[in-house]
Design a protein around this motif. Structure first.
Motif, PDB file in Angstrom:
ATOM      1  N   PRO A 156      -9.811  -2.788  -5.793  1.00  0.00           N
ATOM      2  CA  PRO A 156      -8.858  -3.894  -5.611  1.00  0.00           C
ATOM      3  C   PRO A 156      -7.427  -3.447  -5.338  1.00  0.00           C
ATOM      4  O   PRO A 156      -6.692  -4.134  -4.634  1.00  0.00           O
ATOM      5  CB  PRO A 156      -8.949  -4.648  -6.941  1.00  0.00           C
ATOM      6  N   HIS A 200      -6.995  -2.724  -1.659  1.00  0.00           N
ATOM      7  CA  HIS A 200      -7.025  -4.030  -0.999  1.00  0.00           C
ATOM      8  C   HIS A 200      -5.665  -4.716  -1.127  1.00  0.00           C
ATOM      9  O   HIS A 200      -5.123  -5.264  -0.151  1.00  0.00           O
ATOM     10  CB  HIS A 200      -8.120  -4.880  -1.646  1.00  0.00           C
ATOM     11  N   LEU A 201      -5.076  -4.677  -2.317  1.00  0.00           N
ATOM     12  CA  LEU A 201      -3.760  -5.291  -2.545  1.00  0.00           C
ATOM     13  C   LEU A 201      -2.677  -4.619  -1.719  1.00  0.00           C
ATOM     14  O   LEU A 201      -1.781  -5.288  -1.185  1.00  0.00           O
ATOM     15  CB  LEU A 201      -3.392  -5.201  -4.035  1.00  0.00           C
ATOM     16  N   GLN A 220      -2.950  -5.830   1.786  1.00  0.00           N
ATOM     17  CA  GLN A 220      -2.454  -7.207   1.849  1.00  0.00           C
ATOM     18  C   GLN A 220      -0.925  -7.244   1.921  1.00  0.00           C
ATOM     19  O   GLN A 220      -0.346  -7.989   2.725  1.00  0.00           O
ATOM     20  CB  GLN A 220      -2.916  -7.980   0.616  1.00  0.00           C
ATOM     21  N   GLN A 257      -1.772 -10.236  -7.196  1.00  0.00           N
ATOM     22  CA  GLN A 257      -2.770  -9.865  -8.188  1.00  0.00           C
ATOM     23  C   GLN A 257      -4.164 -10.153  -7.641  1.00  0.00           C
ATOM     24  O   GLN A 257      -4.397 -11.167  -6.989  1.00  0.00           O
ATOM     25  CB  GLN A 257      -2.560 -10.619  -9.510  1.00  0.00           C
ATOM     26  N   ARG A 258      -5.071  -9.225  -7.910  1.00  0.00           N
ATOM     27  CA  ARG A 258      -6.481  -9.365  -7.533  1.00  0.00           C
ATOM     28  C   ARG A 258      -7.308  -8.918  -8.731  1.00  0.00           C
ATOM     29  O   ARG A 258      -7.227  -7.758  -9.138  1.00  0.00           O
ATOM     30  CB  ARG A 258      -6.796  -8.504  -6.296  1.00  0.00           C
ATOM     31  N   GLU A 259      -8.076  -9.851  -9.284  1.00  0.00           N
ATOM     32  CA  GLU A 259      -8.768  -9.603 -10.541  1.00  0.00           C
ATOM     33  C   GLU A 259      -7.711  -9.213 -11.583  1.00  0.00           C
ATOM     34  O   GLU A 259      -6.714  -9.910 -11.727  1.00  0.00           O
ATOM     35  CB  GLU A 259      -9.863  -8.544 -10.353  1.00  0.00           C
TER      36      GLU A 259
END
Length: 276
Positions: A126, A129-130, A133, A264-266
């Motif tokens: 994650p 990924h962040l 993004q 925020q992701r998870e």
């Protein structure tokens, strides 16, 4: 081929501690993981394992989680081949595709092609990924960029694809450096790639610094990053859990960094900061 040790970690509760433990294990040499219903299987080359380093992981004494483990020596296995078998393409906001050469291309998306070796930073985690993004909305045109703890150099490659000028990628792991060189060539971008840590940064300054590492290293190294960050420059951080944010922002405030954007992701967080 090197012999590996397989550690079977039982974790209760599983979330978010499995991801946090994996991040800690990566820092002491573990290089691949399999998620189980009650924990994780973690693998490390036998000659790299340091029992004292494992015991020093603070998570084992954390009040909110219980972790136990057993381990065994594994037979010789081609782990790169095993890793590739399970590598799936990654889609970020339906705009960016991170894939291997054996995946089908998608002309509608911006593509980053990497060889899926066991370097951290393939895009599945994650935090990577962040970072992607955040980078989607950042201006990299002709900017000097530093990717600290580059892993596969997927972030440095994306920066170059978005128009960055000179881009430096640094990682402590020799394997990551070799993989980064291969991935830069695969994506037809020019990176300055080397093995080292923040201590090896010279007097060269940067407009943007990308650091997807972990809380302890970031707290230690943020002052060094700021010292080589141009005025008005941006520092993009991840490798952080939501409960790390206050400690990180305290250091950033001391270094005259202003928070511009938080994602925020998870349980994981990315922070975009600017130097005043």
């Amino acid at each position: 081929m090197n012999n590996y040790l397989e550690f079977d970690f039982k974790i209760s509760p599983l979330q978010p501690w499995n991801e946090i433990l994996m991040a800690e294990l990566i820092e002491i040499g573990f290089d691949s993981f399999t998620e189980e219903h009650d924990g994780i299987l973690a693998y490390i080359q036998k000659d790299l394992f340091n029992e004292d380093a494992l015991k020093e992981i603070n998570l084992f004494q954390h009040d909110e989680v219980k972790i136990s483990y057993t381990f065994q020596e594994m037979p010789n296995i081609n782990w790169n081949e095993e890793w590739e078998k399970n590598f799936e393409p990654i889609y970020v906001d339906e705009k960016v595709l991170i894939r291997a050469e054996f995946h089908a291309p998608d002309p509608k998306l911006h593509e980053i092609i990497i060889q899926p070796k066991m370097s951290f930073g393939t895009g599945h985690h994650p935090t990577t990924h962040l970072m992607i993004q955040q980078m989607l909305n950042m201006d990299f045109k002709d900017k000097t960029v530093l990717d600290m703890g580059c892993g596969t150099s997927v972030l440095a490659i994306f920066a170059k694809q978005k128009g960055a000028g000179k881009t430096v990628a640094i990682d402590i792991d020799e394997w990551s450096v070799e993989n980064s060189i291969e991935n830069a060539e695969r994506n037809n971008v020019e990176l300055e790639i080397s093995q080292g840590t923040a201590e090896h940064l010279g007097k060269e300054n940067f407009d943007i610094i990308l650091a997807n590492i972990n809380r302890n290293i970031l707290i230690s190294d943020i002052p060094t990053y700021v010292s080589v960050l141009n005025k008005g420059g941006q520092l993009l951080l991840s490798g952080l859990c939501f409960f790390d944010v206050d400690d990180i922002l305290e250091v950033c405030t001391q270094e005259k960094l202003t928070l511009k954007k938080k994602l925020q992701r998870e349980e994981w967080v990315s922070l975009l900061l600017e130097k005043s």
